[in-house]
Design an enzyme around this catalytic site. Structure first.
Site, PDB file in Angstrom:
ATOM      1  CE1 TYR A 175      -3.850  -2.062   5.291  1.00  0.00           C
ATOM      2  CE2 TYR A 175      -3.177   0.182   4.800  1.00  0.00           C
ATOM      3  CZ  TYR A 175      -3.580  -1.071   4.377  1.00  0.00           C
ATOM      4  OH  TYR A 175      -3.706  -1.325   3.029  1.00  0.00           O
TER       5      TYR A 175
ATOM      6  CB  SER B  80      -0.881   0.001   1.261  1.00  0.00           C
ATOM      7  OG  SER B  80      -1.501   1.258   1.461  1.00  0.00           O
TER       8      SER B  80
END
Length: 267
Positions: A144, A131
């Protein structure tokens, strides 16, 4: 016919990748927790639906072992994952552990199960989905961030280990995508002391902002490029927002970008 093994293929980027590779003439092993609910991929030729929960290490090992008895896999796409947002103080032990178990250990376990096969064959490619937030930190995304930064580091280290065996490890780092990631695939928690910060961060998840995000099909094309370009490239940045942030990080340096972003979230 080449074969790709995909985790988390029931929706979003995983499904988009499955459809693209199938259209390109590949055999697709599409894995997901509940294959009985998948109707769209089921209708396509050369697509095998397999039950797989990447958090269940023993069953993952057995499933992959069985697959390799009858299929010669060329590419493994480690896509399964979800987002956990919220201030660290708002998150439970269970939420944190499951985030790391899915996003990091899921990738490690699937990869480890395939390595002997690729090593002996002296070919194969792992493509790990990280990501933008695996390249830079962001408020309310610390866990995350931790999981995706870890996958990035894991991938780079492993790429060195496997290079002498002809096995490639690649990373695709998307930015925002027009999928249900911000809805079904995102969990979090609330803490009253962080209300103003959360409101600021939430602007990035508005319908207007999501409309500007990259389509999953476009990121799937980047994955296909990584799988077929025969380059020794490690990172593929996918999406205009991701490319912009990555170039900014290189241009400003990590510390310079940190200072710029920190100023945005100080009230």
């Amino acid at each position: 016919m080449k074969t790709i093994f995909i985790t988390g293929a029931s929706s979003g980027l995983g499904k988009a990748a499955a459809k693209l590779f199938q259209a390109k003439g590949w055999h697709v092993i599409a894995t997901m927790r509940k294959p009985e609910n998948e109707m769209e991929l089921r209708k396509l030729s050369n697509v095998s639906l397999i039950e797989l929960d990447v958090t269940d290490t023993d069953r993952t090992n057995k499933t992959i072992s069985n697959i390799l008895k009858s299929h010669s896999v060329d590419v493994v796409l480690n896509n399964a994952g979800y987002g956990l947002i919220g201030p660290l103080e708002a998150l439970t032990d269970e939420q944190i552990q499951m985030q790391v178990q899915t996003n990091l250990f899921g990738v490690i376990n699937v990869t480890r199960a395939f390595i002997p096969f690729f090593r002996e064959r002296k070919s194969g490619t792992f493509i790990n989905i990280t990501s933008t937030f695996g390249l830079l930190g962001y408020p309310t995304c610390s866990i995350y961030n931790a999981s995706k930064f870890a996958v990035d580091g894991f991938s780079e280290g492993l790429a060195y280990e496997l290079a002498n065996f002809g096995v490639k490890v690649k990373i695709v780092a998307p930015g925002g995508m027009q999928t249900d990631f911000a809805g079904r695939s995102m969990q979090g928690g609330f803490h009253p002391k962080y209300t103003q910060l959360v409101e600021k961060v939430s602007e990035g998840y508005s319908d207007e902002q999501i409309a500007n995000y990259t389509k999953a099909d476009d990121v799937a094309n980047v994955i296909y490029e990584a799988a077929t370009d025969d380059k020794n490239q490690l990172r593929y940045i996918a999406g205009n927002d991701a490319i912009g942030l990555y170039e900014e990080r290189i241009g400003l340096t990590a510390e310079g970008q940190f200072a710029k972003m920190r100023a945005q979230f100080i009230f």
